[in-house]
Write an enzyme that holds these catalytic residues in place. Sequence first.
Site, PDB file in Angstrom:
ATOM      1  N   PRO A 118       0.577  -1.164   0.079  1.00  0.00           N
ATOM      2  CA  PRO A 118       0.119   0.053  -0.201  1.00  0.00           C
ATOM      3  C   PRO A 118       0.804   1.362   0.173  1.00  0.00           C
ATOM      4  O   PRO A 118       2.021   1.354   0.732  1.00  0.00           O
ATOM      5  CB  PRO A 118      -0.735  -0.090   1.276  1.00  0.00           C
ATOM      6  CG  PRO A 118      -0.843  -1.667   1.326  1.00  0.00           C
ATOM      7  CD  PRO A 118       0.519  -2.196   1.168  1.00  0.00           C
ATOM      8  N   CYS A 119       0.486   2.253  -0.821  1.00  0.00           N
ATOM      9  CA  CYS A 119       1.370   3.573  -1.091  1.00  0.00           C
ATOM     10  C   CYS A 119       0.957   4.832  -0.661  1.00  0.00           C
ATOM     11  O   CYS A 119       1.533   5.695  -0.760  1.00  0.00           O
ATOM     12  CB  CYS A 119       1.474   3.551  -2.657  1.00  0.00           C
ATOM     13  SG  CYS A 119      -0.040   4.091  -3.397  1.00  0.00           S
ATOM     14  N   GLN A 120      -0.471   4.652   0.131  1.00  0.00           N
ATOM     15  CA  GLN A 120      -1.220   6.026   0.428  1.00  0.00           C
ATOM     16  C   GLN A 120      -0.065   6.843   1.288  1.00  0.00           C
ATOM     17  O   GLN A 120      -0.127   8.020   1.387  1.00  0.00           O
ATOM     18  CB  GLN A 120      -2.246   5.649   1.414  1.00  0.00           C
ATOM     19  CG  GLN A 120      -3.320   5.087   0.214  1.00  0.00           C
ATOM     20  CD  GLN A 120      -3.331   3.709   0.271  1.00  0.00           C
ATOM     21  OE1 GLN A 120      -2.417   2.854   0.460  1.00  0.00           O
ATOM     22  NE2 GLN A 120      -4.468   3.047  -0.208  1.00  0.00           N
TER      23      GLN A 120
END
Length: 316
Positions: free
Chosen positions: A72-74
Amino acid sequence: MNVLSLFDGMGAARLALQRAGLPVSNYYASEIDKYSLKISNKNFPDIVQLGDVKEVKVESLPKIDLLVGGSPCQGFSFAGKQLNFEDPRSALFFEFIRLIKETDPKYFLLENVRMKQEYQDVITEHLGVRPIMINSALVSAQNRVRLYWTNIPGIEQPKDKGIVLKDILEDGDTVLEQFYKSRPPRIYENKSPTLRAARHGLNLTKCGALRGRCIVDGKRQDHKGSVAGKTEQRLEIRDDEKTNTLTTVQKDNVVVTKDLSYRKLTPTECERLQTLPDNYTEGVSNTQRYKMLGNGFTVDVIAHILKQIPKEASIS
């Protein structure tokens, strides 16, 4: 080849392996989203689902040849809050590191967004390799720049396939770039913007809602009105640019139809932007289709990288 895919989503890495011509003996996947699981199981019933990445136990697996994932890159994204590794979603990166150490795979591949150099350096330090930056625009009609950390040798930029937006639209319409309050929107008939996670924007409904000139089919047309208090907006067709990243909600990428109304990109068009087969994500709501497509891999980029694995090394 035994493969372990973390944060597997809709099984796009399994499709990429198929396109790369690599034999798969066992494909183990860690994913918890029920909609993504439904789609990956629909397309590849042979996937062995392991559930939450934090619960993956290497002792129950055979020797892993390839570890792949897009954590996940948020917390890293320039479009996000830049929370770095303090963001619990981006902290899942360390589960990828844990499983690299525990599985000791022949090859690994990690995908993530463009980010501040300091964050990038932390990932590079842990993985021992520098990332390769590839824009999906080379293999699709979408502008999607991503970083790829891998020990697969000999990775070069994919050849530009010359795919433009009009090649993937279902009805030959043109496309309006996502609306920014700070600058005018533009209509494109070439590349699509990047598919993204949730991003808030104006949902335009009619060309007549804009004051300014709209160029459609090469002809300027004047329209009156206003948007969010703006007094001047100009729309112009561009043949030399890509459209923006796909989002998980697809409120920002808009198609201008022949009758000058607007519509979102369809799920099928978004599948094509991610180089997936038509109807790959069919079986869940459009809301969930947009979400998984915005979060997913561009399959042909992953396949391009995986093709560099020596064929003899892919046989367990």
